[in-house]
Each structure stands twice: as structure tokens, then as C-alpha cells.
Design a protein around this motif. Sequence first.
Motif, PDB file in Angstrom:
ATOM      1  N   PRO A   1     -64.837 -23.335 -74.039  1.00 52.54           N
ATOM      2  CA  PRO A   1     -63.987 -22.718 -73.006  1.00 52.54           C
ATOM      3  C   PRO A   1     -63.594 -21.298 -73.407  1.00 52.54           C
ATOM      4  N   GLU A   2     -63.411 -20.459 -72.417  1.00 53.26           N
ATOM      5  CA  GLU A   2     -63.078 -19.061 -72.664  1.00 53.26           C
ATOM      6  C   GLU A   2     -61.734 -18.727 -72.047  1.00 53.26           C
ATOM      7  N   GLY A   3     -61.123 -17.643 -72.550  1.00 49.62           N
ATOM      8  CA  GLY A   3     -59.850 -17.193 -72.016  1.00 49.62           C
ATOM      9  C   GLY A   3     -58.727 -18.147 -72.353  1.00 49.62           C
ATOM     10  N   GLY A   4     -57.601 -17.976 -71.681  1.00 48.16           N
ATOM     11  CA  GLY A   4     -56.474 -18.871 -71.898  1.00 48.16           C
ATOM     12  C   GLY A   4     -55.609 -18.459 -73.073  1.00 48.16           C
ATOM     13  N   ASP A   5     -54.440 -19.094 -73.177  1.00 53.70           N
ATOM     14  CA  ASP A   5     -53.497 -18.742 -74.234  1.00 53.70           C
ATOM     15  C   ASP A   5     -53.725 -19.598 -75.472  1.00 53.70           C
ATOM     16  N   ARG A   6     -53.112 -19.178 -76.557  1.00 54.27           N
ATOM     17  CA  ARG A   6     -53.163 -19.902 -77.820  1.00 54.27           C
ATOM     18  C   ARG A   6     -51.743 -20.273 -78.205  1.00 54.27           C
ATOM     19  N   VAL A   7     -51.620 -21.460 -78.801  1.00 55.45           N
ATOM     20  CA  VAL A   7     -50.306 -21.984 -79.140  1.00 55.45           C
ATOM     21  C   VAL A   7     -50.347 -22.589 -80.538  1.00 55.45           C
ATOM     22  N   SER A   8     -49.198 -22.995 -81.015  1.00 49.55           N
ATOM     23  CA  SER A   8     -49.131 -23.772 -82.254  1.00 49.55           C
ATOM     24  C   SER A   8     -49.520 -25.209 -81.943  1.00 49.55           C
ATOM     25  N   LEU A   9     -50.451 -25.739 -82.688  1.00 53.23           N
ATOM     26  CA  LEU A   9     -50.939 -27.100 -82.493  1.00 53.23           C
ATOM     27  C   LEU A   9     -50.496 -27.986 -83.648  1.00 53.23           C
ATOM     28  N   HIS A  10     -50.194 -29.240 -83.334  1.00 52.91           N
ATOM     29  CA  HIS A  10     -49.959 -30.203 -84.410  1.00 52.91           C
ATOM     30  C   HIS A  10     -51.251 -30.447 -85.173  1.00 52.91           C
ATOM     31  N   GLY A  11     -52.357 -30.608 -84.455  1.00 50.81           N
ATOM     32  CA  GLY A  11     -53.666 -30.728 -85.072  1.00 50.81           C
ATOM     33  C   GLY A  11     -54.094 -32.142 -85.425  1.00 50.81           C
ATOM     34  N   ASP A  12     -53.140 -33.083 -85.493  1.00 45.25           N
ATOM     35  CA  ASP A  12     -53.498 -34.469 -85.788  1.00 45.25           C
ATOM     36  C   ASP A  12     -52.515 -35.415 -85.109  1.00 45.25           C
ATOM     37  N   PHE A  13     -52.104 -35.040 -83.896  1.00 45.76           N
ATOM     38  CA  PHE A  13     -51.147 -35.856 -83.138  1.00 45.76           C
ATOM     39  C   PHE A  13     -51.918 -37.008 -82.506  1.00 45.76           C
ATOM     40  N   ARG A  14     -51.696 -38.213 -83.031  1.00 45.02           N
ATOM     41  CA  ARG A  14     -52.452 -39.378 -82.575  1.00 45.02           C
ATOM     42  C   ARG A  14     -51.707 -40.646 -82.949  1.00 45.02           C
ATOM     43  N   ASN A  15     -52.166 -41.751 -82.387  1.00 42.93           N
ATOM     44  CA  ASN A  15     -51.625 -43.053 -82.754  1.00 42.93           C
ATOM     45  C   ASN A  15     -51.870 -43.285 -84.250  1.00 42.93           C
ATOM     46  N   GLY A  16     -50.809 -43.599 -84.971  1.00 35.88           N
ATOM     47  CA  GLY A  16     -50.882 -43.743 -86.414  1.00 35.88           C
ATOM     48  C   GLY A  16     -50.191 -42.620 -87.149  1.00 35.88           C
ATOM     49  N   ASN A  17     -49.964 -41.496 -86.455  1.00 37.22           N
ATOM     50  CA  ASN A  17     -49.301 -40.356 -87.078  1.00 37.22           C
ATOM     51  C   ASN A  17     -47.925 -40.083 -86.478  1.00 37.22           C
ATOM     52  N   PHE A  18     -47.373 -41.087 -85.816  1.00 35.93           N
ATOM     53  CA  PHE A  18     -45.967 -41.019 -85.449  1.00 35.93           C
ATOM     54  C   PHE A  18     -45.346 -42.397 -85.640  1.00 35.93           C
ATOM     55  N   ILE A  19     -44.038 -42.388 -85.838  1.00 40.41           N
ATOM     56  CA  ILE A  19     -43.290 -43.624 -86.052  1.00 40.41           C
ATOM     57  C   ILE A  19     -42.689 -44.058 -84.728  1.00 40.41           C
ATOM     58  N   VAL A  20     -42.841 -45.330 -84.409  1.00 48.12           N
ATOM     59  CA  VAL A  20     -42.309 -45.895 -83.177  1.00 48.12           C
ATOM     60  C   VAL A  20     -41.264 -46.951 -83.528  1.00 48.12           C
ATOM     61  N   ASN A  21     -40.161 -46.920 -82.794  1.00 50.64           N
ATOM     62  CA  ASN A  21     -39.178 -47.991 -82.915  1.00 50.64           C
ATOM     63  C   ASN A  21     -38.811 -48.487 -81.515  1.00 50.64           C
ATOM     64  N   ASP A  22     -37.738 -49.253 -81.411  1.00 50.85           N
ATOM     65  CA  ASP A  22     -37.381 -49.843 -80.126  1.00 50.85           C
ATOM     66  C   ASP A  22     -37.008 -48.805 -79.072  1.00 50.85           C
ATOM     67  N   SER A  23     -36.748 -47.560 -79.499  1.00 50.99           N
ATOM     68  CA  SER A  23     -36.370 -46.507 -78.563  1.00 50.99           C
ATOM     69  C   SER A  23     -37.532 -45.601 -78.166  1.00 50.99           C
ATOM     70  N   GLY A  24     -38.671 -45.736 -78.843  1.00 53.70           N
ATOM     71  CA  GLY A  24     -39.831 -44.879 -78.543  1.00 53.70           C
ATOM     72  C   GLY A  24     -40.316 -44.184 -79.799  1.00 53.70           C
ATOM     73  N   VAL A  25     -40.734 -42.925 -79.680  1.00 56.52           N
ATOM     74  CA  VAL A  25     -41.229 -42.166 -80.825  1.00 56.52           C
ATOM     75  C   VAL A  25     -40.043 -41.692 -81.647  1.00 56.52           C
ATOM     76  N   ALA A  26     -39.938 -42.201 -82.863  1.00 55.14           N
ATOM     77  CA  ALA A  26     -38.809 -41.878 -83.734  1.00 55.14           C
ATOM     78  C   ALA A  26     -39.085 -40.688 -84.632  1.00 55.14           C
ATOM     79  N   ALA A  27     -40.360 -40.421 -84.944  1.00 50.54           N
ATOM     80  CA  ALA A  27     -40.678 -39.290 -85.819  1.00 50.54           C
ATOM     81  C   ALA A  27     -42.153 -38.949 -85.717  1.00 50.54           C
ATOM     82  N   ILE A  28     -42.432 -37.651 -85.685  1.00 56.18           N
ATOM     83  CA  ILE A  28     -43.804 -37.139 -85.728  1.00 56.18           C
ATOM     84  C   ILE A  28     -44.133 -36.845 -87.181  1.00 56.18           C
ATOM     85  N   LEU A  29     -45.251 -37.370 -87.654  1.00 53.13           N
ATOM     86  CA  LEU A  29     -45.641 -37.245 -89.059  1.00 53.13           C
ATOM     87  C   LEU A  29     -46.906 -36.395 -89.206  1.00 53.13           C
TER      88      LEU A  29
END
Length: 339
Positions: free
Chosen positions: A198-226
Motif C-alpha cells: 500500500p502507498e500513501g497514508g499516515d504513520r503511527v506508533s504501533l504495538h507490533g505484537d498486539f494479539r491474543n496471548g499478549n494481553f491479560i484478561v480478567n472478569d472486566s475485560g482487558v486488564a493489561a497490554i503486554l
Amino acid sequence: MTASKALDEPAFVEKLTRAVRRRFGDTADVRPVGEPSMGGINHTAIFDVAEGGGAARRLVLRRETYEGTGNPFLPSHKQYSLLEVAHARDLPVPEPVFELEPADGLGQGFVMGFVDGETLPRRINNDPRFDTIRPGLAARCGELLAAIHDFGLEATDFLADVADTIDPLAAQRERLDLYREPHPALELGLRWLELNRPEGGDRVSLHGDFRNGNFIVNDSGVAAILDWECSHHGRPMEDLGWLCVPSWRFGNLDRPVGGFGERADLYAAYEAASDRKVDDEEVRYWEIFGMVRWAVLNVMQGFGHVHEGRRSMVWAACGRNVAMVEHELMQALNGRGPR
């Protein structure tokens, strides 16, 4: 969870205790809890700190351990800086507590707060205790990614020299070439990605590995991004595509977002929380990129098992896993795989 590995070594615990007392005072007492990770990329140790006989505070030590060929991971001081940026913006992340210094004798790393919850993807996807929060997880992921993409490049200018920031395709190509293995399927994938970039468009800060297994879930939802060790600058759809790679569905192929949700929920929440429209065709591009990238990371681990002394059944299995990801890649390029 039982203490093991480094936490079983008195010399390591003594160093950790001295490091803690430098920050918390001479009366701080360190009590080992355990080491939940397999130690391939970062060494993780959980411990309690009690100050002056008071209530214990649970903390987590993260140390660099990977020194293999083509290391794609951020040094720990950049990971810590990302935690500081995210924490200052009230994102759900472990609290950054302190960075290690040479005087600590523990290598490169940092200490952060402990967050209780679940990280195992199959439990997040299928355990009845998460039935009430699972329907909202995809939307929550969209909101969190929008917040990360709103960091601003100046706040994360220390990512400007990362190889994946400079050119994500070239970064994968250079790493694959280092491992000296023939992978025609990955060569085809890289060529497709080059032709359809893809061409053009803006650039941002990326987590780069945001996926199932890299965040903590509890009874309230996502508790922490790892696990911020793959962060870089890039196109925002890259993070969305990575989250939808089939490997992160853990058997629930009919739920494209991490094996727990739908694209429509992810997209709608992302758009509502940001000023960007989701381009589904570009997301598909980054899904295919994600398959290539994940395969290269598996090649890396298999290479380390065979050639670099990182002997482990887990890393050996990663070498086998390459063929499975290549099969998914070929299906995707032929329009036959799960989408």
C-alpha cells in the motif's frame, strides 16, 4: 505457581534483593513467587516485596535473554519507555517501577507491577468464566489499538531507527536470509507483498505484537497490554491485520479477531475511537504480511534450536510450525484460507 530456575538460585535472589533495596530501602524483603515464561525472548520472574513488615507488593522482573542471529526485539530500555508512554496515557499496562542498572548485576531489564488475570488464549477463547466479557473483546481491542496509534511519533521517536520502522518488508527479508534456509512459500509471500504494497497514508506508533496471548484478561475485560518488544512506526492497519492472523485464533478459525471476535466489531470500535477509517483490503494485506512475519520468527526459533544452542522442545516445535504457517499463507494467496 512454584519458584523455579533463576529464583531457585540464592545468588540471583541476593542480587534481586539488593536491586530492590536500592529503590525501596534497606528493610525491603524479597520473596520469590515463580517464573511463568519459558525464557526464550525475555526472562520473567514474579516476586513479592514487603517493606518494613508491611503488606507485600507483587512485582515482575523482565530481563533480556535473546542474543540470537537477526534479533528482531527491542532492547529493554525502549520497552520500558513504551510502558511509561502507555501508562502516562492511562492505558491498561503494568505500572513501570524501575529499570535495571549495571550496578544491579542482573543484565538489561526492568521491573513492573503485577497484573492478575489470564493470558492463555484457549482459555480466553473458550473458558465459560469469560463468556460475559468475550463478546466485547474485539471492540475493546479496537479501542486500545486506536489509543496506541494516538501516541504520536514524537512521543516514541526512539523507535525511528528500528528496522521494521524503516521498511517492514526489508526487515523480514534480511532476517530470513540470515537463517540460510530455502523457503519458496515465504519467497512467494514476500514477492506478493512487494507487488501489492500500500502507498500513501499516515504513520503511527504501533504495538507490533498486539494479539491474543499478549494481553491479560480478567472478569472486566482487558486488564493489561503486554509484550512491547516488537513496537515500531508504521501504517495503522498493520496492527489490525496482525491481530487477525489465523495463528492467533487458536483453533477458532470462524472468529477472525483472535479467535474470540468479529472484524465488524473491531473495525467499528477502532473507527469510533479514532479519526481513521478501516480499509479492509489493507487489513488483508497486513494479515498476509503477518503470516510471513510469523513464519520468519518461527524459522528464527528453529534455527536457534539447531545452530545456536537454545535447545528446547518449544523452539524445535517452532521450526516445525513454519510449514503450517506456510500452508496458511498459500491458502490466503489463493483465496481459500480462513478470512
